[in-house]
Scaffold this motif. Sequence first.
Motif, mmCIF file in Angstrom:
data_model
loop_
_atom_site.group_PDB
_atom_site.id
_atom_site.type_symbol
_atom_site.label_atom_id
_atom_site.label_comp_id
_atom_site.label_asym_id
_atom_site.label_seq_id
_atom_site.Cartn_x
_atom_site.Cartn_y
_atom_site.Cartn_z
ATOM 1 N N GLN A 175 64.099 26.443 -59.533
ATOM 2 C CA GLN A 175 63.112 26.791 -60.558
ATOM 3 C C GLN A 175 61.687 26.524 -60.073
ATOM 4 O O GLN A 175 60.772 27.302 -60.361
ATOM 5 N N LEU B 212 55.918 29.000 -66.062
ATOM 6 C CA LEU B 212 55.819 30.375 -65.566
ATOM 7 C C LEU B 212 54.608 31.078 -66.162
ATOM 8 O O LEU B 212 53.904 31.834 -65.471
ATOM 9 N N VAL C 212 58.581 29.325 -59.761
ATOM 10 C CA VAL C 212 57.219 29.181 -60.291
ATOM 11 C C VAL C 212 56.194 29.476 -59.194
ATOM 12 O O VAL C 212 55.217 30.212 -59.408
ATOM 13 N N VAL D 233 56.166 33.242 -58.343
ATOM 14 C CA VAL D 233 55.474 34.040 -59.369
ATOM 15 C C VAL D 233 53.965 33.938 -59.196
ATOM 16 O O VAL D 233 53.245 34.947 -59.229
#
Length: 396
Positions: A249, A306, A253, A256
Amino acid sequence: MPPRRPPPPLEVLLLVCCLLVFASYLSSYMRIPVVPLFARELGASTVLVGLINSAFLFMAGLFSFPLGVYSDRLGRKPLIIMGLAASAASALLLAASSSPLQLMGIYALFGLSLAAIGPTLMALVADISRPTHLGRSYGWFTTALYSGMSLGPALGGWLAQTLGFRPLFVVSALFLLLVIVLAWKYLPGETIAPREAHLPDWSQAIREVKGNRHLLGCWLATLGGCFALGMFITFAPLYFHDRGLSMTQIGVVFAVQGAVNALSRIPLGRLSDAVAHRWHQGVAGLLLVGASIAGFGLSHTLAHFLTAAVFLGISLGLAFTALGALIAEVVPLKSRGLAMGGYNTCIYLGMMASSALMGSVIKRLDFTGSFLLTGFFLFFISALFYLMVKGFSPPR
């Protein structure tokens, strides 16, 4: 004597610059995630691994300014080729290294090489671009640069796992040698835009900088924006882990943020050409960077992080496409290498300062307070930037 061939169209030269910066940063950044693991294999402690990386950032920041100045004197092409050669040499030296102290010296050479490549290519982009197209030119250029910086570590990690550390460094060097051949063949021998043949002495160059509040304002904004970026790169993984995010995860992040940052630069570069004053966009971008960084401090879930990452990517693209073009406008043609050298110095020193200072602040304020403090610091920098550049209006 055969007639001299006309120079290629400016669009072709811009494409060449984009391909070169992508290839050079792709091949150079292959080693970024690998060298810390290689150093640990050679017996380096965690502290020494940090010092090795600091040597890279310090040298890149220290020499970007003077090498930018020398590109105004020597020409863009020779300095770019020398920087690529130094980067290739550092990769080969990594393949032959046997101690952490050797890695520190080699990584210092690596930082020196990027100091020669980055600001010089940026100055060349300004030289070959029409004044009305500076923003979109830097949009394409920085998209290529950030794409190379993003893909390089992924490719390097895969090659290191497949081939091993030392073969990876050899592959990086061979790729850079290919880039040197392409630069030698396709870069123009002299800048297309007319420039004076001689550069003022150092004392005059310093006087030009001290008397140019618009340039100083752009450098200050760059330093502040990269201070916030350094806070994200260095400490966000620890903060996200404390909030319960997995390694996957955390990677999402970061991916992105990087993707949005890179992809937003082309349309935002066009926007900076369309607005009446680029510095308006720069101020707005810096304010949004501050809000995004503060948003991380207020986030608790993956969805929150995010969202903050998307806004951080957009805000960095908004601010830095305008800043890159604005810096090219606030100095005369003969001083663009100096201006871009200072710009790159502020990038590296801003990230280095954040990494060095904010760890102690986090101990006192915790992660939430420190991210909020960084956001308020960006608001302050935005106000100073506004006061230093307001009223500037270059001829278009």
